[in-house]
Write an enzyme that holds these catalytic residues in place. Structure first.
Site, PDB file in Angstrom:
ATOM      1  N   GLU A 329      12.027 -32.566  -1.279  1.00 39.06           N
ATOM      2  CA  GLU A 329      12.830 -31.357  -1.513  1.00 39.06           C
ATOM      3  C   GLU A 329      12.173 -30.428  -2.528  1.00 39.06           C
ATOM      4  OE1 GLU A 329      16.190 -33.445  -3.047  1.00 39.06           O
ATOM      5  OE2 GLU A 329      17.154 -33.666  -1.108  1.00 39.06           O
ATOM      6  N   PRO A 330      11.003 -29.867  -2.229  1.00 38.47           N
ATOM      7  CA  PRO A 330      10.396 -28.952  -3.193  1.00 38.47           C
ATOM      8  C   PRO A 330      11.149 -27.621  -3.241  1.00 38.47           C
ATOM      9  CG  PRO A 330       9.126 -28.994  -1.161  1.00 38.47           C
ATOM     10  CD  PRO A 330      10.228 -30.001  -0.986  1.00 38.47           C
ATOM     11  N   GLY A 331      11.332 -27.117  -4.432  1.00 37.34           N
ATOM     12  CA  GLY A 331      11.991 -25.818  -4.593  1.00 37.34           C
ATOM     13  C   GLY A 331      11.052 -24.845  -5.263  1.00 37.34           C
ATOM     14  N   CYS A 408      22.472  -9.106 -26.793  1.00 34.76           N
ATOM     15  CA  CYS A 408      22.873  -9.276 -28.193  1.00 34.76           C
ATOM     16  C   CYS A 408      22.698 -10.732 -28.604  1.00 34.76           C
ATOM     17  CB  CYS A 408      24.318  -8.849 -28.368  1.00 34.76           C
ATOM     18  SG  CYS A 408      24.500  -7.093 -28.190  1.00 34.76           S
ATOM     19  N   TYR A 438      14.650 -20.164  -9.852  1.00 36.10           N
ATOM     20  CA  TYR A 438      15.615 -20.353 -10.946  1.00 36.10           C
ATOM     21  C   TYR A 438      15.759 -19.100 -11.812  1.00 36.10           C
ATOM     22  CZ  TYR A 438      15.065 -25.087  -9.272  1.00 36.10           C
ATOM     23  OH  TYR A 438      15.018 -26.191  -8.449  1.00 36.10           O
TER      24      TYR A 438
HETATM   25  N1  PLP Z   1      16.210 -32.003  -5.274  1.00 37.29           N
HETATM   26  C1  PLP Z   1      17.119 -32.262  -6.229  1.00 37.29           C
HETATM   27  C2  PLP Z   1      18.084 -33.351  -5.999  1.00 37.29           C
HETATM   28  C3  PLP Z   1      17.141 -31.529  -7.421  1.00 37.29           C
HETATM   29  O1  PLP Z   1      18.046 -31.806  -8.354  1.00 37.29           O
HETATM   30  C4  PLP Z   1      16.187 -30.489  -7.598  1.00 37.29           C
HETATM   31  C5  PLP Z   1      16.157 -29.689  -8.829  1.00 37.29           C
HETATM   32  O2  PLP Z   1      16.885 -29.843  -9.751  1.00 37.29           O
HETATM   33  C6  PLP Z   1      15.267 -30.243  -6.573  1.00 37.29           C
HETATM   34  C7  PLP Z   1      15.295 -31.015  -5.423  1.00 37.29           C
HETATM   35  C8  PLP Z   1      14.256 -29.146  -6.666  1.00 37.29           C
HETATM   36  O3  PLP Z   1      13.443 -29.269  -7.761  1.00 37.29           O
HETATM   37  P1  PLP Z   1      12.180 -28.294  -7.916  1.00 37.29           P
HETATM   38  O4  PLP Z   1      12.674 -26.907  -7.719  1.00 37.29           O
HETATM   39  O5  PLP Z   1      11.701 -28.530  -9.306  1.00 37.29           O
HETATM   40  O6  PLP Z   1      11.204 -28.688  -6.871  1.00 37.29           O
END
Ligand code: PLP
Length: 497
Positions: A329-331, A408, A438
């Site tokens: 699950e890369p974000g 502020c 993010y």
């Molecule tokens: N999967 C889970 C369960 C997460 O909690 C997160 C981030 O908090 C991610 C995937 C994605 O992480 P990243 O954006 O650092 O790849």
């Protein structure tokens, strides 16, 4: 006040060329024009600012897509012979809009959501429900039902309590819940280090360690993860697909993922011995690191994938088990580097501060028209970023600078330490890279600032994918507007400028 200021942190090198744009940090489509302006796919910063205003989040769509493909292809290739490939879920929480969800799906990725709202966005974007996962440590009944009704491919269950709740809900509504169990393997990774522990002091997941407590669904002497597997297998309204773990963020080495995978695979091996079933799926979460500054050295997706596949292969061979289907699950590693934020400089000033070796040293403050409301990461996590003068180049001496917002709060810092030309002044455009993750999704209306627009650039043209908030939006939820003052007639600062 030069590049050798005693206030310069050890990790920040003096710049050879303050106008240079490090390709490790900036999106692939970012370069300077012949006139010296920063441009995204040839669209100059000044044109973006003139058309869409600032602050502005700019996404290089091709860069986003290329990173998504690199993960899909890299992991598919690395795991092809071991388990027939891998499924990559784009972690929507990093940057979920209708457009980004679509881009991910079009590049062959699935989408991971973390709330009913994110689920609604992914569904409205047209993502195949079977390719959506729903996360959350405390999902509401409405969120669970929405996921079941939509037919999502997996619900990642976080506790024994939630498993029981979901099983009952699914039975009541005539569904079979497709479940992944989120395990806490006792491995926490951050940047280059990871720590391994037996017990976890955090809200997420089911522990692999036997519980001392007989409470909240735990059985004393049994690991909550083992209790959950037994419960899920016994439940007629649950289809147990496999297990999941997520070990942290900004991870640059594969070792932490490899150790977590080994612990979880050992757990699956025990479950096989106990129940006679092989669980088919293993999700290793997200957390792949990106370069926010020159101090960060991320590895390409294909390299991480190859190292991890090696580790997983060794573990499954040692345990004599079939490799489950791997997912991840890369974000931020997909959305982060694709983005930058454009700001307009306002106030600049220099203050004398105590220097580490004694005496004082000047610190230059450069204030811009956004701040912690469009990027709370520096405040929340002490995150470092860099910045560059975007509207022009400069021959002026680089000076250690601090980019701050307009809130502020004295902690309203966007870039703690960066070298900027000494002549950066009011009206200049500044760009902060690696803000595709993010930022938009964590933005707030603190101090009643309107949230920035998000613009995507592709094929040399820019289009709004999320419009800028207006003053009307700020008033939209007010139930009691001042009498005789229609809230919807107040212009935004951008409109009145
Ligand atoms: N999967 C889970 C369960 C997460 O909690 C997160 C981030 O908090 C991610 C995937 C994605 O992480 P990243 O954006 O650092 O790849």
């Amino acid at each position: 006040m030069t590049a050798t200021s005693p206030l310069t942190p050890a990790w920040l090198p003096a710049p050879d060329d303050v106008d240079a744009l490090d390709p490790a940090i900036w999106a692939a489509g970012v370069a300077r024009t012949d006139a010296g302006e920063l441009a995204v796919q040839g669209v100059p910063a000044s044109a973006l600012a003139a058309e869409f205003g600032t602050p502005l989040i700019v996404l290089d769509e091709d860069d986003f897509r290329a990173r998504a493909r690199a993960f899909r292809e890299g992991f598919d290739t690395a795991f092809a012979s071991l388990c027939g490939g891998a499924d990559v879920y784009f972690a929507g929480k990093s940057m979920l809009t209708l457009s980004t969800a679509r881009w991910a799906a079009e590049e062959g990725l699935r989408v991971d959501t973390a709330s009913g709202g994110e689920l609604a966005i992914a569904l409205r974007a047209g993502v195949d429900p079977a390719h959506i996962g729903l996360h959350g440590n405390n999902k509401s009944e409405a969120e669970l039902l929405a996921a079941l009704d939509a037919g999502v491919g997996r619900i990642i269950v976080d506790s024994v309590d939630e498993l029981e709740h979901l099983a009952a809900l699914a039975a009541e509504h005539g569904h079979i819940a497709p479940v992944m169990l989120r395990l806490t393997p006792g491995v926490h990774a951050h940047t280059h280090d990871f720590i391994a522990t037996a017990h976890e002091d955090q809200k997420f997941g089911l522990s692999l360690a036997p519980s001392a407590q007989d409470a909240d669904g735990n059985v004393a002497g049994r690991a909550p993860a083992a209790v959950a597997v037994a419960l899920a297998l016994a439940s007629e309204s649950v289809h147990l697909l496999g297990v999941h773990c997520h070990i942290g963020s900004q991870i640059f080495e594969a070792d932490g993922f490899g150790l977590a995978a080994a612990r979880v695979l050992e757990f699956l091996d025990h479950a096989r011995a106990e129940h006679g079933v092989e669980l088919a799926e293993l999700d290793l979460g997200g957390g792949h690191g990106i370069a926010y500054t020159a101090a960060d050295e991320p590895r390409p997706a294909a390299e991480i994938a190859a190292a991890l596949a090696d580790d997983v292969q060794k573990t499954v061979e040692r345990l004599g088990m079939d490799c489950p289907r791997i997912s991840l699950e890369p974000g931020r590693a997909i959305s982060g580097p694709a983005g930058l934020t454009l700001y307009t400089v306002g106030v600049t000033k220099t203050v004398d501060v105590d220097a580490p070796g004694g005496g004082t040293a000047p610190r230059r403050y450069v204030a811009v028209d956004g701040g912690m409301s469009d990027n709370p990461r520096p405040v929340l996590y002490d995150a470092d970023y860099t910045a560059a003068l975007a509207s022009r180049t400069s021959e002026a001496e680089p000076v250690l600078s601090r980019v701050v917002g307009k809130h502020c709060e004295s902690g309203d810092i966007l870039v703690r330490d960066v070298h900027l030309p000494a002549d950066v002044r009011r009206g200049d455009l500044l760009a902060v890279p690696a803000t595709g993750a993010y930022t938009h999704v964590m933005a707030s209306n603190y101090n009643a600032l309107t949230r920035p627009a998000v613009v995507a650039v592709r094929g040399g043209s820019a289009r709004v994918i999320v419009r800028r908030e207006t003053m009307d939006d700020l008033f939209a939820r007010e139930a009691d507007p001042a009498p005789g003052r229609p809230a919807d007639q107040t212009p935004t600062p951008q409109e009145s400028a």
